[in-house]
Design a protein around this motif. Structure first.
Motif, mmCIF file in Angstrom:
data_model
loop_
_atom_site.group_PDB
_atom_site.id
_atom_site.type_symbol
_atom_site.label_atom_id
_atom_site.label_comp_id
_atom_site.label_asym_id
_atom_site.label_seq_id
_atom_site.Cartn_x
_atom_site.Cartn_y
_atom_site.Cartn_z
ATOM 1 N N LEU A 144 0.843 -1.159 0.077
ATOM 2 C CA LEU A 144 -0.112 0.146 0.026
ATOM 3 C C LEU A 144 0.914 1.199 0.109
ATOM 4 C CD1 LEU A 144 -2.691 -1.103 2.730
ATOM 5 C CD2 LEU A 144 -2.978 -1.109 0.013
ATOM 6 N N PRO A 145 0.599 2.341 -1.041
ATOM 7 C CA PRO A 145 1.512 3.347 -0.857
ATOM 8 C C PRO A 145 1.477 4.241 0.317
ATOM 9 C CG PRO A 145 0.379 3.043 -3.020
ATOM 10 C CD PRO A 145 -0.169 2.100 -1.996
ATOM 11 N N LEU A 146 2.326 4.987 0.622
ATOM 12 C CA LEU A 146 2.197 5.891 1.948
ATOM 13 C C LEU A 146 1.241 6.985 1.476
ATOM 14 C CD1 LEU A 146 5.902 5.815 2.875
ATOM 15 C CD2 LEU A 146 3.934 4.312 3.654
ATOM 16 N N PHE A 147 1.116 7.327 0.460
ATOM 17 C CA PHE A 147 0.281 8.436 0.053
ATOM 18 C C PHE A 147 -1.301 8.201 -0.319
ATOM 19 C CE2 PHE A 147 2.033 7.230 -4.269
ATOM 20 C CZ PHE A 147 0.722 6.692 -4.854
ATOM 21 N N LEU A 149 19.185 3.406 -8.946
ATOM 22 C CA LEU A 149 18.745 4.143 -7.620
ATOM 23 C C LEU A 149 17.238 4.194 -7.538
ATOM 24 C CD1 LEU A 149 18.934 6.237 -5.344
ATOM 25 C CD2 LEU A 149 18.849 8.060 -7.086
ATOM 26 N N ASN A 150 16.747 3.631 -6.532
ATOM 27 C CA ASN A 150 15.118 3.422 -6.220
ATOM 28 C C ASN A 150 14.528 4.725 -5.965
ATOM 29 O OD1 ASN A 150 16.235 0.558 -4.932
ATOM 30 N ND2 ASN A 150 14.948 0.476 -6.842
ATOM 31 N N ALA A 151 14.005 5.586 -6.980
ATOM 32 C CA ALA A 151 13.724 6.865 -6.966
ATOM 33 C C ALA A 151 12.118 7.025 -6.695
ATOM 34 C CB ALA A 151 14.050 7.803 -8.146
ATOM 35 N N LEU A 152 11.502 5.865 -6.864
ATOM 36 C CA LEU A 152 9.942 5.987 -6.581
ATOM 37 C C LEU A 152 9.676 4.795 -5.396
ATOM 38 C CD1 LEU A 152 8.616 5.599 -10.504
ATOM 39 C CD2 LEU A 152 8.860 7.690 -9.136
ATOM 40 N N PRO A 153 8.377 5.057 -5.058
ATOM 41 C CA PRO A 153 8.293 3.963 -3.880
ATOM 42 C C PRO A 153 8.007 2.648 -4.433
ATOM 43 C CG PRO A 153 6.662 6.063 -3.946
ATOM 44 C CD PRO A 153 7.394 6.071 -5.135
ATOM 45 N N PHE A 154 8.370 1.685 -3.652
ATOM 46 C CA PHE A 154 8.220 0.342 -3.912
ATOM 47 C C PHE A 154 6.733 -0.197 -4.219
ATOM 48 C CE2 PHE A 154 12.729 -0.685 -2.009
ATOM 49 C CZ PHE A 154 13.614 -0.555 -3.130
ATOM 50 N N ALA A 155 6.013 0.420 -3.405
ATOM 51 C CA ALA A 155 4.662 0.168 -3.469
ATOM 52 C C ALA A 155 3.960 0.477 -4.839
ATOM 53 C CB ALA A 155 3.894 0.823 -2.233
ATOM 54 N N VAL A 156 4.506 1.207 -5.664
ATOM 55 C CA VAL A 156 4.219 1.462 -6.976
ATOM 56 C C VAL A 156 4.915 0.386 -7.664
ATOM 57 C CG1 VAL A 156 4.513 3.293 -8.686
ATOM 58 C CG2 VAL A 156 4.320 4.034 -6.428
ATOM 59 N N LEU A 157 4.067 -0.205 -8.532
ATOM 60 C CA LEU A 157 4.311 -1.242 -9.446
ATOM 61 C C LEU A 157 5.554 -1.168 -10.211
ATOM 62 C CD1 LEU A 157 3.203 -4.355 -9.588
ATOM 63 C CD2 LEU A 157 2.029 -3.627 -11.861
ATOM 64 N N GLN A 179 11.897 10.097 1.862
ATOM 65 C CA GLN A 179 12.498 11.492 2.486
ATOM 66 C C GLN A 179 13.724 11.807 2.014
ATOM 67 O OE1 GLN A 179 11.099 12.335 6.299
ATOM 68 N NE2 GLN A 179 11.083 14.473 6.087
ATOM 69 N N ALA A 180 14.701 11.030 2.236
ATOM 70 C CA ALA A 180 15.852 11.281 1.778
ATOM 71 C C ALA A 180 16.214 11.442 0.459
ATOM 72 C CB ALA A 180 16.969 9.985 2.182
ATOM 73 N N LEU A 181 15.219 11.048 -0.543
ATOM 74 C CA LEU A 181 15.224 11.614 -1.800
ATOM 75 C C LEU A 181 14.623 12.731 -2.326
ATOM 76 C CD1 LEU A 181 14.258 7.937 -3.221
ATOM 77 C CD2 LEU A 181 16.540 8.876 -3.342
ATOM 78 N N GLY A 182 14.024 13.435 -1.271
ATOM 79 C CA GLY A 182 13.320 14.403 -1.535
ATOM 80 C C GLY A 182 11.852 14.383 -1.831
ATOM 81 N N LEU A 183 11.354 13.172 -1.621
ATOM 82 C CA LEU A 183 9.921 12.720 -1.897
ATOM 83 C C LEU A 183 9.144 12.877 -0.749
ATOM 84 C CD1 LEU A 183 10.238 9.813 -4.378
ATOM 85 C CD2 LEU A 183 9.114 11.952 -4.851
ATOM 86 N N SER A 214 5.066 16.017 -3.648
ATOM 87 C CA SER A 214 5.928 16.947 -3.156
ATOM 88 C C SER A 214 7.345 16.381 -3.470
ATOM 89 C CB SER A 214 5.937 17.120 -1.482
ATOM 90 O OG SER A 214 6.821 18.182 -1.262
ATOM 91 N N PHE A 215 8.206 17.228 -4.344
ATOM 92 C CA PHE A 215 9.426 16.750 -4.707
ATOM 93 C C PHE A 215 10.579 17.780 -4.561
ATOM 94 C CE2 PHE A 215 12.194 15.664 -8.478
ATOM 95 C CZ PHE A 215 13.170 14.535 -7.924
ATOM 96 N N ASP A 216 11.832 17.650 -4.065
ATOM 97 C CA ASP A 216 12.886 18.634 -3.758
ATOM 98 C C ASP A 216 13.904 18.060 -4.699
ATOM 99 O OD1 ASP A 216 15.036 20.174 -3.013
ATOM 100 O OD2 ASP A 216 14.312 19.827 -0.899
ATOM 101 N N ALA A 217 13.783 18.722 -5.563
ATOM 102 C CA ALA A 217 14.780 18.322 -6.913
ATOM 103 C C ALA A 217 16.253 18.595 -6.483
ATOM 104 C CB ALA A 217 14.268 19.179 -8.154
ATOM 105 N N ALA A 218 16.482 19.699 -5.836
ATOM 106 C CA ALA A 218 17.893 19.899 -5.176
ATOM 107 C C ALA A 218 18.270 18.919 -4.134
ATOM 108 C CB ALA A 218 18.025 21.471 -4.262
ATOM 109 N N CYS A 219 17.480 18.425 -3.408
ATOM 110 C CA CYS A 219 18.012 17.207 -2.704
ATOM 111 C C CYS A 219 18.225 16.058 -3.451
ATOM 112 C CB CYS A 219 16.674 16.965 -1.629
ATOM 113 S SG CYS A 219 16.981 15.407 -0.722
#
Length: 486
Positions: free
Chosen positions: A63-66, A168-176, A199-203, A208-213
């Motif tokens: 289940l996605p955290l969102f 690098l896993n940049a999307l949630p694992f709960a997303v297929l 959160q460490a990825l800026g997500l 919400s996505f922190d591109a600088a992070c």
């Protein structure tokens, strides 16, 4: 030998990951779990648990955290979940459950039994992924292990020439998409998965996505590949342009999916050192079906069919897929046909590249009788750097209208008009935007203008802006069509 995982603090050799999987498998069997739901972050615990469910013949429901609490409750009941495993801070959302601490891959989680009524699932169901689509109630897509593994092997085969050793896993694992293309596929080819908390990825949240992070993470970990959504790629490009930097030269593939990308964004990304390649897939096809690849790409297309996939175009222009299909929907006993209608309109060119024009159900018919896919026009609008989000209307109207949300909330009306003018210059007269308005809020779940996973709620957006566009407001039920699946 390369480690299987890198969590930012510890490199996990394959043998250590195997021990964690074996321990999780034994625990699932001892507990008698049949259907397990997890509410977890991107950590080695998810990886071990996901593989353990396959070995223990347990159905996994990530289940996605969102997801909202209401969506999570719906999913738990619909799937007949008998065991819930969650991060301690999220377990507070179910205070009445008898939680017990458990250790998975060195992480302390909380587990609780659920008084679930058994649910009949399609034979061979190994995973249930919920797509929120355009409605509030998620729809359960049941997947078999064979279909998921075919996709993972197909992706591994197609990307083998790139020599990817770190993903690098940049999307949630709960997303297929990330679960299969970003976890199963890299592990199948012996690559290391860099699994960091979101959160460490800026997500955070669904949008919400922190591109600088994120840029800092990519510079630090130097992956060869990653997967992004178009809005993430757009924000990352904007950050690189503002800071005068480029993407790390370690990158060999940045796959982009989930929505149309647009040629201008792809070209901008590539000019900044991001090897962005668009792909296409749907949950009913167990994730990715097509993908452009460096050296074999056609910007504006979704790429060619991957080794596991088959695609064709029906007589009415709808794309159909085969080769790695799902087992069925939750609560629907209908058999899955060999060719699945995607709901997307498109064509396949002479070189095998797939071009997607938009959702069949979203096609607008103007008062002049011209059929227009709004996604086509929206992609043209979002290709301008001033526009973050766009939704187009015009069914039964003489001309099209648009609601625009700027990338920079301080953007002037002149900047947005320039974006519309630029898009119109690339479109035929019947698909040009004649009237537009600035959105009164961002298209996100908090404003009620999108689903939790970012799909715009078109009827809600029109209701909020009908007065400024001089259009009739839709009925209150208009936000509840059949969920989109791509």
């Amino acid at each position: 030998m390369r480690p299987a995982l890198d969590d930012g603090h510890h490199a996990w050799p394959a043998v250590e990951l195997e021990r964690a999987i074996d321990a999780a498998t034994a625990a699932l069997r001892q507990a008698g779990t049949r259907v397990l739901a997890s509410v977890l972050d991107n950590t080695p615990a998810f990886v071990a648990l996901d593989m353990a469910t396959l070995r223990a013949d347990v159905v996994h429901v990530p289940l996605p955290l969102f997801f909202t609490p209401q969506q999570m409750r719906h999913a738990l009941a619909a799937a007949g979940v008998d065991t819930l495993l969650a991060l301690p801070m999220l377990a507070a959302g179910w205070p009445a459950l008898p939680w017990n601490p458990v250790q998975v891959a060195g992480e302390t989680l909380l587990q609780a039994p659920l008084p679930a009524a058994p649910v009949t699932l399609p034979p061979g169901t190994a995973k249930i992924t919920f797509t929120s689509g355009t409605t509030g109630a998620p729809k359960g897509v049941c997947l078999g292990a064979d279909a998921m593994q075919r996709v993972a092997r197909g992706l591994a085969e197609a990307t083998a020439p790139l020599g990817i050793e770190r993903h690098l896993n940049a999307l949630p694992f709960a997303v297929l998409l990330e679960n299969i293309a970003g976890l199963m596929a890299p592990l199948a080819q012996g690559a290391t998965c860099v699994t960091l908390p979101l959160q460490a990825l800026g997500l955070s949240g669904s949008s919400s996505f922190d591109a600088a992070c994120f840029q800092g993470v990519v510079e630090r970990h130097r992956p060869h590949s990653l997967i992004l959504l178009p809005q993430m790629l757009r924000a990352w490009c904007g950050e690189l342009q503002r800071s005068g930097r480029r993407a790390p030269d370690s990158l060999r593939l940045v796959a982009v999916g989930g929505a149309a990308v647009g040629e201008p964004l792809l070209h901008a990304a590539q000019a900044l050192g991001i090897p962005a390649c668009e792909g296409y897939g749907l949950s009913e096809g167990a994730s990715v079906q097509t993908l452009n690849l460096p050296g074999a790409q056609r910007p504006g297309s979704a790429g060619r069919a991957l080794p596991h996939a088959r695609l064709r175009v029906a007589a009415d222009g709808e794309l159909e897929v085969g080769g790695s299909l799902f087992s069925g929907y939750l609560g629907d006993p209908s058999p899955v046909p060999p060719w699945w209608p995607t709901g997307d309109l498109g064509h396949i060119d002479a070189d095998g590249y797939v071009h997607v024009r938009g959702r069949r159900k979203h096609v607008l018919i103007t008062s002049f009788g011209r059929n227009v896919s709004p996604e086509w026009v929206e992609t043209a609008l979002r290709s301008h750097p001033a526009v973050a989000q766009a939704v187009v209307f015009g069914d039964g109207q003489p001309a099209l209208s648009a609601v625009l949300w700027p990338l920079d909330p301080r953007a002037s009306e002149a900047a947005l008009q320039a974006a519309v003018d630029t898009a119109n210059a690339t479109l035929p007269d019947y698909a040009r935007v004649a009237r537009w308005t600035r959105a009164r809020a961002a298209f996100d779940a908090a404003s009620g203008l999108s689903t939790p996973n970012g799909r715009p709620l078109r009827a809600a957006i029109l209701r909020r802006h009908a007065d400024t566009l001089d259009l009739p407001a839709p009925a209150d039920t208009a936000d509840n069509p059949t969920p989109a699946t791509a």
